[in-house]
Design an enzyme around this catalytic site. Structure first.
Site, short mmCIF file in Angstrom:
data_model
loop_
_atom_site.label_atom_id
_atom_site.label_comp_id
_atom_site.label_asym_id
_atom_site.label_seq_id
_atom_site.Cartn_x
_atom_site.Cartn_y
_atom_site.Cartn_z
N ARG A 1 -2.63 -3.20 -18.65
CA ARG A 1 -3.83 -2.48 -18.69
C ARG A 1 -3.68 -1.03 -17.50
O ARG A 1 -3.54 -1.55 -16.43
CB ARG A 1 -4.90 -3.26 -18.16
N LYS B 1 -2.64 -0.71 -25.46
CA LYS B 1 -3.07 -0.76 -26.81
C LYS B 1 -1.85 -0.76 -27.74
O LYS B 1 -1.36 -1.88 -27.57
CB LYS B 1 -4.08 0.35 -27.34
N TYR C 1 0.90 -1.19 0.02
CA TYR C 1 -0.10 -0.03 0.08
C TYR C 1 0.91 1.17 -0.01
O TYR C 1 1.92 1.16 0.78
CB TYR C 1 -0.94 0.19 1.23
N ASP D 1 -6.70 12.42 -25.89
CA ASP D 1 -6.63 10.83 -25.54
C ASP D 1 -6.14 10.48 -26.60
O ASP D 1 -6.56 10.03 -27.53
CB ASP D 1 -8.18 10.75 -25.25
N GLU E 1 -0.67 5.03 -0.50
CA GLU E 1 -1.51 6.17 -0.82
C GLU E 1 -0.46 7.42 -0.88
O GLU E 1 0.32 7.55 0.08
CB GLU E 1 -2.58 6.50 -0.09
N THR F 1 -4.09 5.17 -22.40
CA THR F 1 -4.15 3.79 -21.66
C THR F 1 -2.70 3.16 -22.37
O THR F 1 -1.90 3.88 -23.20
CB THR F 1 -5.27 3.05 -22.42
N1 DSN Z 1 -12.44 -0.39 -24.97
C1 DSN Z 1 -11.50 0.47 -25.60
C2 DSN Z 1 -11.60 0.35 -27.22
O1 DSN Z 1 -11.94 -0.94 -27.74
O2 DSN Z 1 -11.36 1.02 -27.99
C3 DSN Z 1 -11.81 1.88 -25.38
O3 DSN Z 1 -11.83 2.10 -24.20
#
Ligand code: DSN
Length: 395
Positions: A231, A225, A46, A196, A48, A222
């Site tokens: 993730r 991808k 932990y 984004d 924080e 994110t």
């Molecule tokens: N779920 C993602 C996508 O497939 O683009 C976006 O959050």
């Protein structure tokens, strides 16, 4: 592992992943090093707070993990600590975007984002998302004719509505965004510009997509991808008199989250280092070539590709009006039955709604990680074509 029920499921998922052709545009395959970091004892801690300022003791090691992740995030995109802050604690993309609005937009204020059917994300202020309930979405979309961004139209909507924040960066847009134009539009209404880059962050890192950092105030992404990490998510914010990084840090903790997930942060750090290598640069270039090969071949076979092609890792096929006369759900089901995994996708001006939309979205990032090249993607396009025409009869 002693828990045989979960072990069996883990093995089954591993086997499934190995046995399919994965064209989900937002998925990828992480390295063994990323998996090792995720499965490490860092999960037990932990902490924080932020490095050097924690509410728990015993944080010397995790402080170094978080500092390394921050430094690698800035280095990867050519940024310095003097000019940009980065928060590496968001648990994923949705809380990252929520935290940005919480930090910078008064409750009830306006967030201008692309609507879902055109390629925006739920957290760009869609009414069904909390981001559309706490804040008011000013939606924009693509041009009906070209299915591309129409900057004059976006400018008109922005100047009429004066949003506090404008989001550029989408979940299903296949072409390169002109960040300079978005900056000019944001300046006209004194709005914060948030990019984004979740979908194309790996392409930016690999030099295959323009960097948004010269124009944006905030960049969220994110990490799982095209960036090929675990993730998780990052929030970059510009250092100036507005003190954006301090506001973002406060919005994450105590505003939205509790203890950081240090195993995840370590895995992000590993992925960021991987993304800084020459081999990742080659990977990013191949991702784009493969998506283009897929789109070109599908087009040759008579499919209607939304926006007329792709400059990135993704594309959308209009399965409904594009000649096949089947909805996105049926198309995705048929492909899955034949071992090709895609996601359903709404299309610009979709009349069928999000539950069974008019198309599917395909991406090249995951299969490129497995070493596939243009010729393999041409073969995949032919297979997709046969399945959409004949169902699973060939199998
Ligand atoms: N779920 C993602 C996508 O497939 O683009 C976006 O959050």
């Amino acid at each position: 592992m002693k828990d045989l029920q979960i072990k069996k499921l883990m093995d089954a998922e591993k086997k499934r992943q190995k046995s399919v052709i994965n064209l989900i545009a937002s998925e990828n395959y992480v390295s063994k090093d990323v998996l090792e970091a995720l499965g490490s004892e860092l999960t037990n801690k932990y902490g924080e707070g932020y490095p050097g300022k924690r509410y728990y003791r015993g944080c010397a090691v995790v402080d170094e993990v978080e500092r390394a992740a921050r430094k690698r995030a800035l280095d990867l995109f050519g940024l310095t600590e003097k000019e940009w802050g980065v928060n590496v604690q968001p648990l994923s993309g949705s809380p990252a975007n929520f935290a940005v609005y919480a930090a910078l937009v008064p409750i009830g204020g306006k967030v201008m984002g692309m609507s879902l059917d055109h390629g925006g994300h739920l957290t760009h202020g869609q009414p069904v998302s909390m981001t559309g309930k706490v804040w008011k979405q000013v939606p924009y979309g693509l041009d009906k004719e070209t299915e591309r961004l129409d900057y004059e139209h976006i400018k008109k909507i922005a100047t009429e509505n004066k949003p506090a924040l404008i989001v550029a960066g989408f979940t299903a847009y296949a072409h390169i965004i002109d960040f300079k134009k978005f900056r000019e539009i944001a300046d006209l209404c004194n709005a914060i510009l948030m990019v984004d880059m979740s979908h194309f962050a790996g392409l930016v890192a690999g030099g295959e997509y323009p960097s948004p950092f010269a124009y944006a105030d905030i960049v969220t992404t994110t990490t799982h991808k095209t960036l090929r990490g675990p993730r998780s998510a990052l929030i970059f914010s510009k250092e100036d008199e507005r003190k954006l990084p301090r506001k973002i840090d406060k919005a994450i903790l105590p505003g939205l989250q509790g203890g950081p997930h240090f195993n995840q942060i370590a895995a992000v750090a590993v992925a960021l280092k991987e993304a800084s290598t020459p081999s990742f640069k080659k990977y990013a270039a191949q991702v784009v070539k493969n998506a283009r090969a897929l789109a070109d071949e599908l087009q040759k076979l008579g499919h209607r590709i939304v926006e007329g092609g792709t400059e990135t890792h993704l594309l959308r096929i209009d399965t409904w009006l594009g000649g096949r006369g089947i909805g996105g759900r049926e198309a995705a089901d048929k492909l899955e039955a034949a071992g090709i995994i895609v996601s359903e996708s709404t299309l610009p001006f979709d009349t069928r709604g999000p539950v069974d939309p008019s198309g599917i979205r395909l991406g090249s990032a995951a299969e490129t990680t497995r070493g596939k090249k243009e010729k393999d993607f041409i073969a995949i396009a032919r297979k997709v074509d046969r399945i959409l025409r004949n169902g699973n009869r060939e199998h």
